[in-house]
Design a protein around this motif. Structure first.
Motif, mmCIF file in Angstrom:
data_model
loop_
_atom_site.group_PDB
_atom_site.id
_atom_site.type_symbol
_atom_site.label_atom_id
_atom_site.label_comp_id
_atom_site.label_asym_id
_atom_site.label_seq_id
_atom_site.Cartn_x
_atom_site.Cartn_y
_atom_site.Cartn_z
ATOM 1 N N ALA A 136 59.494 -13.759 18.465
ATOM 2 C CA ALA A 136 60.899 -12.686 17.056
ATOM 3 C C ALA A 136 60.395 -11.302 17.213
ATOM 4 O O ALA A 136 59.217 -10.999 17.572
ATOM 5 C CB ALA A 136 60.288 -14.067 15.765
ATOM 6 N N ALA A 137 60.641 -11.117 16.375
ATOM 7 C CA ALA A 137 60.378 -9.663 15.814
ATOM 8 C C ALA A 137 60.928 -8.813 14.814
ATOM 9 O O ALA A 137 62.200 -9.612 13.934
ATOM 10 C CB ALA A 137 61.149 -8.235 16.215
ATOM 11 N N GLU A 138 60.441 -8.444 13.600
ATOM 12 C CA GLU A 138 60.625 -7.949 12.415
ATOM 13 C C GLU A 138 60.226 -5.849 11.867
ATOM 14 O O GLU A 138 59.343 -5.562 12.807
ATOM 15 C CB GLU A 138 59.961 -8.642 11.353
ATOM 16 N N PHE A 139 61.232 -5.368 11.332
ATOM 17 C CA PHE A 139 60.986 -4.273 11.432
ATOM 18 C C PHE A 139 61.675 -3.682 10.283
ATOM 19 O O PHE A 139 62.399 -4.314 9.618
ATOM 20 C CB PHE A 139 61.226 -3.568 12.907
ATOM 21 N N ASP A 140 61.224 -2.478 9.648
ATOM 22 C CA ASP A 140 61.574 -1.991 8.913
ATOM 23 C C ASP A 140 62.770 -0.964 9.266
ATOM 24 O O ASP A 140 62.709 -0.231 10.400
ATOM 25 C CB ASP A 140 60.988 -0.917 7.827
ATOM 26 N N THR A 141 64.381 -1.365 8.808
ATOM 27 C CA THR A 141 65.478 -0.600 8.967
ATOM 28 C C THR A 141 65.181 0.959 9.185
ATOM 29 O O THR A 141 66.528 1.625 9.808
ATOM 30 C CB THR A 141 66.929 -0.940 8.965
ATOM 31 N N ARG A 142 64.382 1.615 8.230
ATOM 32 C CA ARG A 142 64.973 2.898 8.421
ATOM 33 C C ARG A 142 64.309 3.773 9.480
ATOM 34 O O ARG A 142 64.089 4.700 9.465
ATOM 35 C CB ARG A 142 63.965 3.206 6.859
#
Length: 217
Positions: free
Chosen positions: A172-178
């Motif tokens: 899994a990955a999570e990130f700020d799309t800015r």
């Protein structure tokens, strides 16, 4: 008056009251359609002019529908539902009372197939996504929001800022799309993954028309 006659009169009165109540309920449902149409359109970042082009319905008719000055009909609501890629039930606020299953149709964008897993417009959206085997040049983009990915099968290439990684099934990955980001095929085979994002990400990935022939995320 005989008992039979009195019973018949009571039955007619009850039928009249039920019919009136049904009309009141229908009127209440129809009165909510206009505001719901406006809300769904704005949540998808669409303009009246853009929706008019997609549906063939004039801007003035769409405006009157949203303001409640035009009574909604199946002929008008069907093309609007197709343009927004939502079930007709969402436009009229109807829900099967005992069936929680999501039955939205798959959406194909830029060669990628999305299966909506949520049906409530706005807020967090969940999709199952199939990325086909293909050669793709990363073209990182940015937008407001936050995103979460989970790979179900295959391998998915993810470019995030200075990072360029390949995610395997179960990762899994999570990130700020800015942060400039892109994800797509490794060129080795298809990849299936889950994606969660807000309205900004939905417009970017699923709704917006591409400005180029890019296969961006």
């Amino acid at each position: 008056m005989s008992d039979a006659a009195r019973a018949g009169e009571d039955e007619r009165d009850r039928g009249g009251r039920e019919a009136a109540a049904g009309e009141d309920t229908t009127d209440a449902v129809l009165a909510e359609v206009g505001p719901r149409l406006r809300r769904i359109r704005k949540e998808r970042g669409a303009t009246l002019a853009g929706l008019s082009e997609a549906t063939g319905i004039s801007v003035s008719t769409l405006s009157r529908l949203e303001s409640g000055l035009r009574k909604p009909s199946l002929e008008l609501l069907l093309p609007i539902a197709r343009a927004h890629q939502v079930a007709l039930d969402e436009l009229v606020g109807a829900r099967p009372a005992d069936d929680p299953r999501v039955r939205a149709e798959p959406i194909v964008r830029h060669g990628r197939t999305y299966w909506p897993l949520t049906r409530q417009p706005g807020g967090l959206q969940a999709y199952k996504v199939l990325e086909p085997k293909r050669t793709a040049e990363p073209d990182p983009r940015t937008h407001e929001g936050y995103e979460w990915l989970y790979v179900l099968s295959g391998r998915l290439r993810v470019v995030l800022g200075e990072h360029d990684v390949v995610m395997e099934a179960g990762e899994a990955a999570e990130f700020d799309t800015r942060v400039p980001h892109w994800f797509g095929s490794t060129g080795e085979g298809p990849a299936e993954f889950l994606s969660l994002f807000g309205p900004q990400g939905e417009r970017m990935h699923v709704r917006a028309r591409p400005k180029t022939r890019s296969t961006d995320a």
